[in-house]
Design a protein around this motif. Structure first.
Motif, short mmCIF file in Angstrom:
data_model
loop_
_atom_site.label_atom_id
_atom_site.label_comp_id
_atom_site.label_asym_id
_atom_site.label_seq_id
_atom_site.Cartn_x
_atom_site.Cartn_y
_atom_site.Cartn_z
N ALA A 123 -168.71 -11.13 76.20
CA ALA A 123 -167.65 -12.01 76.69
C ALA A 123 -166.69 -11.29 77.63
O ALA A 123 -166.21 -11.88 78.61
CB ALA A 123 -166.88 -12.60 75.50
N ASP A 124 -166.44 -10.02 77.37
CA ASP A 124 -165.45 -9.31 78.20
C ASP A 124 -165.88 -9.28 79.67
O ASP A 124 -165.17 -9.79 80.54
CB ASP A 124 -165.24 -7.91 77.60
CG ASP A 124 -163.98 -7.25 78.11
OD1 ASP A 124 -163.21 -7.90 78.84
OD2 ASP A 124 -163.75 -6.06 77.78
N PRO A 125 -167.06 -8.73 79.98
CA PRO A 125 -167.46 -8.76 81.40
C PRO A 125 -167.72 -10.18 81.90
O PRO A 125 -167.48 -10.48 83.07
CB PRO A 125 -168.76 -7.94 81.43
CG PRO A 125 -169.26 -7.93 80.03
CD PRO A 125 -168.03 -7.99 79.15
N PHE A 126 -168.17 -11.06 81.02
CA PHE A 126 -168.45 -12.44 81.46
C PHE A 126 -167.19 -13.11 82.01
O PHE A 126 -167.18 -13.66 83.10
CB PHE A 126 -169.04 -13.24 80.29
CG PHE A 126 -169.24 -14.70 80.57
CD1 PHE A 126 -170.17 -15.11 81.52
CD2 PHE A 126 -168.50 -15.67 79.90
CE1 PHE A 126 -170.37 -16.47 81.79
CE2 PHE A 126 -168.68 -17.02 80.16
CZ PHE A 126 -169.62 -17.41 81.11
N PHE A 127 -166.11 -13.03 81.24
CA PHE A 127 -164.87 -13.68 81.68
C PHE A 127 -164.36 -13.08 82.99
O PHE A 127 -163.97 -13.79 83.90
CB PHE A 127 -163.78 -13.57 80.60
CG PHE A 127 -163.86 -14.66 79.56
CD1 PHE A 127 -164.84 -14.64 78.59
CD2 PHE A 127 -162.96 -15.72 79.58
CE1 PHE A 127 -164.93 -15.65 77.64
CE2 PHE A 127 -163.04 -16.74 78.63
CZ PHE A 127 -164.03 -16.70 77.65
N SER A 128 -164.38 -11.75 83.07
CA SER A 128 -163.79 -11.14 84.27
C SER A 128 -164.69 -11.28 85.48
O SER A 128 -164.21 -11.34 86.61
CB SER A 128 -163.44 -9.68 83.99
OG SER A 128 -162.38 -9.65 83.05
N SER A 129 -166.00 -11.35 85.26
CA SER A 129 -166.89 -11.53 86.41
C SER A 129 -166.70 -12.90 87.04
O SER A 129 -167.04 -13.13 88.19
CB SER A 129 -168.36 -11.34 86.01
OG SER A 129 -168.77 -12.37 85.14
N SER A 130 -166.12 -13.82 86.27
CA SER A 130 -165.76 -15.11 86.86
C SER A 130 -164.74 -14.89 87.97
O SER A 130 -164.72 -15.60 88.96
CB SER A 130 -165.20 -16.03 85.77
OG SER A 130 -164.66 -17.20 86.33
N TYR A 131 -163.90 -13.86 87.81
CA TYR A 131 -162.88 -13.54 88.82
C TYR A 131 -163.46 -12.76 89.99
O TYR A 131 -163.13 -13.02 91.14
CB TYR A 131 -161.74 -12.73 88.18
CG TYR A 131 -160.69 -13.55 87.47
CD1 TYR A 131 -161.05 -14.62 86.66
CD2 TYR A 131 -159.33 -13.25 87.61
CE1 TYR A 131 -160.09 -15.37 86.00
CE2 TYR A 131 -158.36 -14.00 86.95
CZ TYR A 131 -158.74 -15.06 86.15
OH TYR A 131 -157.79 -15.79 85.51
N THR A 132 -164.31 -11.77 89.69
CA THR A 132 -164.85 -10.98 90.81
C THR A 132 -165.81 -11.83 91.64
O THR A 132 -165.97 -11.61 92.83
CB THR A 132 -165.63 -9.74 90.35
OG1 THR A 132 -166.81 -10.14 89.64
CG2 THR A 132 -164.80 -8.82 89.49
N GLY A 133 -166.46 -12.77 90.96
CA GLY A 133 -167.54 -13.48 91.65
C GLY A 133 -168.71 -12.55 91.85
O GLY A 133 -168.79 -11.47 91.23
N VAL A 134 -169.63 -12.93 92.72
CA VAL A 134 -170.91 -12.25 92.83
C VAL A 134 -171.18 -11.90 94.28
O VAL A 134 -170.45 -12.29 95.18
CB VAL A 134 -172.04 -13.18 92.32
CG1 VAL A 134 -171.72 -13.68 90.93
CG2 VAL A 134 -172.26 -14.36 93.28
#
Ligand SMILES: Cc1ncc(C[n+]2csc(CCOP(=O)(O)OP(=O)(O)O)c2C)c(N)n1
Lengths: 204, 610
Positions: free
Chosen positions: B84-95
């Motif tokens: 969950a930790d990287p999942f939530f923040s990767s929503s912010y960084t995008g891809v």
């Protein structure tokens, strides 16, 4: 013999429940049924649940075929065919079979731990006969391992059971043979085909 | 040229990823997701690997995406809690390259510790949610997921449930349609990839804007559709629930959602206003229902039928849907329960058991004798809870055996009445690598009185024998140097470390007992391969109990092995089931056991028959 016509098979969805104990090959048998549907240009869905333990747990699989299939599973009392690899499991899954449905049961007994340590009793075959008769269902019991041994390869028991089932379904037998040929190792193909015929011969 | 194949949902997901040109795939096994990665590799995916846990898997995929490759991670529903930790923040960084996380719910709890509904994760992380309803859609949605990810610069959550992942169906596809693998390389963009607060605040704006755009995309995306039928009854459904509902209500109108978050407002409104009654048919939580109701559409709330008619628990079926809706006469749905014949005999259950020859059996036999409080963990060895072994007393989540024991043991020290029962943590090798090492470090540094048994059976057995960092092999079959548990424990600061054979019951008992009596943390590595992974263990001769010598003492029945039973006042071993591990006869007081082979030779028979 029972069974609908090839066209009938297309008109409505046919439900199969395949069950056994982990390691017996029940899931492979259900894959064969699904492959037969694809070969016959039917829509097909299949759903299986593996027991949590790796060996000796109950395994079961729903297969449904017809012109168009939505849900991969069906409710109690809706199976047209029950293909069960073990006697106790046949009684356990009987409620899924509809009235007038056909049960094909392998005469093998695998004791669960509660039976092994004497806490519970294993039902005897008389119970099996009586219960399917009482439910108005057709029961075919056979010793697939024994027949497989006669054929010369204990591992082809699965094909005996599939042979019995095939006789109730009016799809051309060659479809079943073709699917078997793709599913079994080439060097065991003849034994599997013989086992399949032996199964078919059990149903007149 | 298209071809048709019967594939499981998991295989279809792997195929979709392959056809989408996915490059890097990482996963930690977990039912019902475990088959995805091996299938991706079989289809020809360039790189597939078992990660140490789901957080690792997600971050590996995320890094690959940052470099511009299409990448995905796969995990069971609770795996996403770990990631969950990287999942939530990767929503912010995008891809950069398309990034997809596949998460498989286990509705019905066939092999999990809970029944959580992972659709909430999409809403909470503001990430689009794709919800396929059969194998064909698993393949198609996976391809679309990568496109959506790149188009909207977002990770995508593709969610299934057990019936989707382990269900099989016909998949039609064009093998020639594969998108070529392409990796753009890392483009420095600190405002996007470095989530310092100042950047994160700006990224949050982007995330909210993206959610609005995704909602717009859902209005006429191929993922969502209205199927008009009888206008008296409209069903809103997604995933497996759509199939059950279609089966149950062939005449009804349907809003079939494939993009289940965010919901397309206009499409929903058109549908809701186009039918007399709207029924939400969704297993698990009222997710679509709450989303639609929160839209505040200008229709009376009496138009909706939701969870007041359906359960929050377990799986749905066509029959149960009709039964529930038959209670609303205005819908015109009838239900007649099919006759189901059930024997009145009490049938013996067939609960899961440790396999014959399982190396875990001796550990629990020993802990039972020692009357220990056993903080357990998740794996085949959780079955140590069952009688007659009955030696596992908690099972919370992966890795918790060590940490809950640390807290438990601390608290017990403050109890008014001294509780002298020993506390032990039992953890499998894969689970230890996944989530146990941090607990071990904590125990060692704080010198807690934590006794840790690592059950090293050289595989991730419960989920189907996947390799892990201590097996010496990767998913793609390359040899590797296995983690050495003894050295690892020592390096973490534990001095009391032992490597033991759990089949040598006398030594094992003695050593475990001694370690319980010493203060401070200790690690015992109980090392013996699972019957499925070592050919030497697989090929053993069954044990045979000589009936003349058996005095029916029952000692061999205390191990709960499915291969031993009592018949006519004698212990009997079922040769077809027995693996020949000989654990059950180690304490045989009359020495009644030999191998089947020895017994036959003694009787002058030849081998090879049955
Ligand atoms: C967070 C999380 N990920 C994955 C799983 C699925 N899972 C259950 S047990 C297990 C691993 C078991 O392996 P191991 O610890 O080696 O024990 P064994 O089954 O081999 O005895 C896994 C991956 C889970 N329950 N929770």
């Amino acid at each position: 013999m029972g069974g609908e016509s090839f066209d009938g098979a297309l008109d409505r969805v046919t439900n199969f429940l395949v069950a056994g104990v982990g390691g017996q090959g029940a899931l492979l048998a259900s894959d064969i049924i699904a492959d037969v549907a694809l070969e016959a240009s039917l829509d097909v869905k299949k759903s299986e649940i593996h027991g949590m333990a790796q060996r000796a747990g109950s395994v079961f699989s729903h297969v449904r075929w017809g012109k168009k299939v939505y849900a991969p599973v069906f409710d109690e009392g809706e199976a047209d065919y029950l293909l069960v690899f073990e006697v106790l499991e046949a009684l356990r899954w009987q409620p899924t079979l509809k009235k007038g449905g056909v049960a094909i049961v392998n005469r093998q007994k695998i004791f669960p731990v509660a039976v092994a340590n004497g806490a519970q009793a294993y039902p005897d075959e008389g119970v099996l006969q009586a219960e399917f008769a009482a439910a108005g269902q057709r029961l075919v019991v056979l010793d697939a391992e024994k027949i497989a041994q006669e054929v010369g390869n204990i591992r082809v028991a699965n094909s005996v059971l599939v042979g019995v089932l095939s006789k109730f379904l009016d799809l051309p037998a060659d479809i079943w043979r073709d699917v078997l040929a793709r599913r079994v190792p080439p060097r065991a193909l003849n034994e599997n085909l013989t086992a399949f015929e032996r199964g078919r011969e059990l149903v007149e | 040229m298209t071809t048709k194949q019967i594939l499981s949902g998991n295989e279809a997901i792997a195929l979709g990823a392959y056809l989408a040109g996915a490059t890097v795939a990482s996963a930690y096994p977990g039912t019902p997701s475990s088959e995805i990665l091996p299938a991706f590799f079989r289809f020809g995916g360039p790189h597939a690997e078992w990660a140490t846990n789901e957080k690792v898997a997600y971050e590996v995929a995320c890094g690959a995406s940052y470099e511009g490759a299409r990448a995905f991670a796969a995990m069971k529903h609770v795996g996403l809690n770990v990631a969950a930790d990287p999942f939530f923040s990767s929503s912010y960084t995008g891809v950069s390259g398309g990034l997809v996380v596949v998460s498989t719910d286990d509705t019905g709890i066939y092999s999990s510790q809970n029944e959580q509904d992972n659709r909430h994760f999409a809403r909470a992380a503001k990430v689009p949610l794709l919800d396929p309803s059969d194998s064909q859609e698993c393949m198609e949605f996976m391809r679309i997921a990568f496109e959506v990810s790149e188009q909207f610069d977002t990770p995508v959550l593709l969610r299934t449930s057990t019936r989707i992942s382990h269900g099989k169906g016909v998949v039609e596809y064009d093998p020639g349609s594969r998108v070529p693998v392409s990796v753009k390389g890392f483009q420095v963009d600190i405002n996007k990839y470095v989530l310092l607060p100042a950047m994160a605040r700006r990224r949050h704006v982007v995330v909210e804007e993206r959610a609005r755009k995704l909602q717009e995309y859902g209005e006429d995306s191929p993922l969502n559709r209205i199927e008009w039928g009888d206008r008296r009854l409209g069903v809103i459904a997604s995933g497996i629930s759509y199939q059950h509902a279609r089966e149950a209500l062939p005449e009804a109108s349907f809003l079939k959602l494939g993009l289940s978050w965010p919901l397309p407002r206009r499409l929903v409104e058109t549908f809701v206003k186009g039918v007399e009654k709207v029924v939400f048919i969704e297993e698990a939580d009222p997710f679509l229902e709450s989303e639609v109701k929160m839209m505040g559409l200008d229709v009376g709330s009496d138009r909706f039928i939701g969870k007041e008619a359906f359960t929050l628990l377990g799986e749905y079926s066509a029959g149960m849907i009709r039964e529930a809706l038959a209670k609303y006469p205005e819908l015109g749905v009838t239900y007649e329960k099919p006759a189901a014949y059930r024997t009145s005999e009490r049938l013996p259950d067939r609960p899961p058991v440790l396999c014959p020859g399982c190396s875990h059996r001796g550990v629990f036999y020993t802990l039972n004798r020692l009357k220990a409080v056993v903080y357990g963990d998740i794996g085949c060895y959780t079955l140590g809870v069952l009688p007659p072994l009955s030696a596992e007393h908690t099972c919370l989540c992966m890795g918790a055996s060590i940490t809950t024991n640390i807290g438990g043991e601390k608290a017990a020290g403050f109890a008014a009445q001294a509780d002298t029962r020993p506390r032990v943590s039992v953890i499998g090798d894969s689970t230890f690598l996944h989530g146990g090492i941090v607990g071990l470090v904590h125990a060692a540094y704080n010198q807690t009185n934590t006794k840790i048994l690592i059950l090293d059976n050289r595989t991730t057995a419960m989920t189907g024998h996947q390799d892990h960092a201590a097996t010496g092999k990767t998913l793609m079959g390359e040899p590797r140097k296995p983690v050495d548990f003894v050295k690892l424990a020592q390096a973490c600061g534990v001095d009391d470390v032992k490597l033991l054979d759990p089949f040598d019951l006398r030594t094992f008992y003695r050593e475990v007992k001694a370690s319980l009596e010493r203060p401070g943390p200790s690690v015992i590595v109980a090392s013996y391969p699972c019957v499925f992974v070592d050919p030497r263990v697989k090929g053993r001769q069954p044990i045979f109990i000589e009936p003349e010598k058996c005095n029916n003492c029952g000692v061999c029945l205390r191990f709960g092995c499915p291969g031993v039973y009592r018949q006519d006042d004698k212990a009997v071993i079922e040769a077809a089931v027995c693996n020949g591990c000989a654990m059950c006869v180690q304490f045989c007081p009359t020495d009644a056991a030999g191998t089947q082979k020895a017994a036959k030779e003694a009787a002058g028979q030849s081998e090879g028959g049955l």
